[in-house]
Scaffold this motif. Structure first.
Motif, PDB file in Angstrom:
ATOM      1  N   ALA A   1      31.246  25.751  -4.745  1.00 56.72           N
ATOM      2  CA  ALA A   1      31.255  24.941  -5.967  1.00 56.72           C
ATOM      3  C   ALA A   1      29.854  24.413  -6.242  1.00 56.72           C
ATOM      4  O   ALA A   1      29.218  23.843  -5.350  1.00 56.72           O
ATOM      5  N   GLU A   2      29.402  24.578  -7.476  1.00 64.44           N
ATOM      6  CA  GLU A   2      28.066  24.156  -7.885  1.00 64.44           C
ATOM      7  C   GLU A   2      28.163  22.940  -8.812  1.00 64.44           C
ATOM      8  O   GLU A   2      29.235  22.587  -9.295  1.00 64.44           O
TER       9      GLU A   2
ATOM     10  N   ALA B   1      34.777  16.709 -10.091  1.00 66.56           N
ATOM     11  CA  ALA B   1      33.646  17.329 -10.767  1.00 66.56           C
ATOM     12  C   ALA B   1      32.448  17.229  -9.829  1.00 66.56           C
ATOM     13  O   ALA B   1      32.147  16.162  -9.293  1.00 66.56           O
ATOM     14  N   VAL B   2      31.767  18.341  -9.609  1.00 57.80           N
ATOM     15  CA  VAL B   2      30.717  18.408  -8.603  1.00 57.80           C
ATOM     16  C   VAL B   2      29.410  17.815  -9.127  1.00 57.80           C
ATOM     17  O   VAL B   2      28.926  18.200 -10.198  1.00 57.80           O
TER      18      VAL B   2
ATOM     19  N   ALA C   1      25.848  15.287 -15.317  1.00 57.25           N
ATOM     20  CA  ALA C   1      26.555  16.558 -15.490  1.00 57.25           C
ATOM     21  C   ALA C   1      27.965  16.472 -14.942  1.00 57.25           C
ATOM     22  O   ALA C   1      28.918  16.984 -15.540  1.00 57.25           O
ATOM     23  N   ALA C   2      28.123  15.827 -13.781  1.00 60.88           N
ATOM     24  CA  ALA C   2      29.451  15.696 -13.187  1.00 60.88           C
ATOM     25  C   ALA C   2      30.351  14.817 -14.037  1.00 60.88           C
ATOM     26  O   ALA C   2      31.528  15.130 -14.255  1.00 60.88           O
TER      27      ALA C   2
ATOM     28  N   SER D   1      31.560  16.713 -16.988  1.00 61.52           N
ATOM     29  CA  SER D   1      32.657  17.620 -16.633  1.00 61.52           C
ATOM     30  C   SER D   1      33.954  16.850 -16.446  1.00 61.52           C
ATOM     31  O   SER D   1      35.031  17.315 -16.814  1.00 61.52           O
ATOM     32  N   LEU D   2      33.849  15.650 -15.872  1.00 59.37           N
ATOM     33  CA  LEU D   2      35.033  14.814 -15.675  1.00 59.37           C
ATOM     34  C   LEU D   2      35.637  14.422 -17.031  1.00 59.37           C
ATOM     35  O   LEU D   2      36.864  14.457 -17.220  1.00 59.37           O
ATOM     36  N   ARG D   3      34.768  14.071 -17.954  1.00 61.59           N
ATOM     37  CA  ARG D   3      35.235  13.728 -19.304  1.00 61.59           C
ATOM     38  C   ARG D   3      35.899  14.940 -19.967  1.00 61.59           C
ATOM     39  O   ARG D   3      36.965  14.811 -20.589  1.00 61.59           O
TER      40      ARG D   3
END
Length: 326
Positions: free
Chosen positions: A111-112, A263-264, A280-281, A284-286
């Protein structure tokens, strides 16, 4: 209607989830007159959230979904989850599903940064006991192995301790013993495969890379490559966080299914804040939260689903990546 409790650790994670629940900006349906007495922007077209008091906690709610920032780490997360479930049940409005959401570290090759992870297993990685030699050999190098690394199954040379054929039992000195090994319960919680599959399908629509696999819950965040290698050797995880296992146990005590979405934000290994990308994480969570609102069928526990002609079979092992490949 199925009611879902989303548990985060910190307010920043809860804010990101709530932003996804609320929707996006637009100049659409409603225009309010501009002026100093107008407290709402004329461009505001989101779904506003309401507060929800859950004992000493205050959550935020949109429809059947309540978001609660319970605190960092397993004890705080379990306490907040159990309290929310108890209060809701006593009020005659029990939750049907609990989902842990937040940022996480991603294991390299799985996972990136920016990827969204759905847990197939939640494992308490450092809950157990150590067994073996109680002192370092006289020839140990100057950079002695830390106590945390020893607990995770390393000897002084820094190589992972070999496991038994089942991947759990000890085979030599310096072995980490899980709760399963000690006969004290299980270090693993497995969400319903049908729920994991639905969440994967719903989140895949975001266009982000979705990874499924083992998410480890730790009390101390990994900060060395040695420890990252130890965890990989023992558990083959895709991500590391702190609360998922504890939240799942609290949910289980109320008979409520649980899931974990992460989210990573950074790679797991040597602690390097310069390599973290929290914006960025959180983005992604949103995005993940917005997808769950757009497709609420993803937040229905398996037993609440109507009977169907067939269900997707769960794989025998973890599937990493949206196409099940590494």
């Amino acid at each position: 209607m199925s009611r879902t409790l989303i548990v985060t650790a910190v307010t920043a994670e809860a804010d990101a989830v709530c932003a996804g629940l609320m929707g996006s900006w637009s100049r659409g349906r409603t225009r309010l007159p501009a002026g100093p007495g107008n407290l709402v922007s004329p461009d505001w077209d989101r779904q506003l959230l309401t507060t929800s008091t859950l004992g000493p906690y205050v959550g935020r709610r949109r429809g059947p979904i309540t978001v609660l920032a319970a605190g960092t780490g397993g004890p705080a997360a379990a306490a907040g989850t159990a309290t929310a479930l108890a209060v809701a049940s006593a009020a005659g409005q029990p939750f049907d599903l609990v989902v842990t959401m937040g940022v996480a570290g991603g294991f390299r090759g799985w996972a990136e940064v920016g990827d969204i992870v759905v847990a197939e297993r939640m494992v308490a990685a450092d809950l157990g006991a150590e067994s073996g030699l109680d002192e370092e050999p006289p020839s140990a190098p100057a950079g002695r192995i830390s106590e945390m690394d020893r607990n995770l199954g390393f000897h002084a040379a820094g190589a992972p301790t070999r496991r038994g054929p089942d991947g759990r039992g000890p085979t030599g000195s310096g072995t980490f013993l899980t709760l399963d090994d000690l006969g004290l319960g299980s270090s693993t919680v497995r969400p319903e495969p049908e729920l994991v599959s639905r969440l994967h399908t719903v989140l895949d629509a975001t266009g982000r890379r979705i990874v499924t696999g083992t998410v480890v819950s730790v009390s101390t965040v990994t900060g060395t490559e040695r420890r990252a290698s130890a965890l990989t050797e023992r558990l083959d995880p895709v991500a590391e966080a702190m609360e998922g296992y504890a939240v799942a146990l609290a949910a289980r005590s109320f008979g409520v299914p649980a899931a974990e979405i992460r989210a990573v934000s950074n790679p797991v290994g040597r602690r390097d804040r310069a390599g973290w990308n929290l914006p960025a994480a959180l983005a992604s969570l949103r995005t993940a939260a917005a997808a769950l609102v757009a497709h609420p069928e993803g937040l229905v526990a398996a037993e609440a689903l109507p009977a169907a002609g067939g269900t997707a079979a769960a794989g025998s092992g973890p599937q990493h990546g949206s196409n099940g490949a590494r």
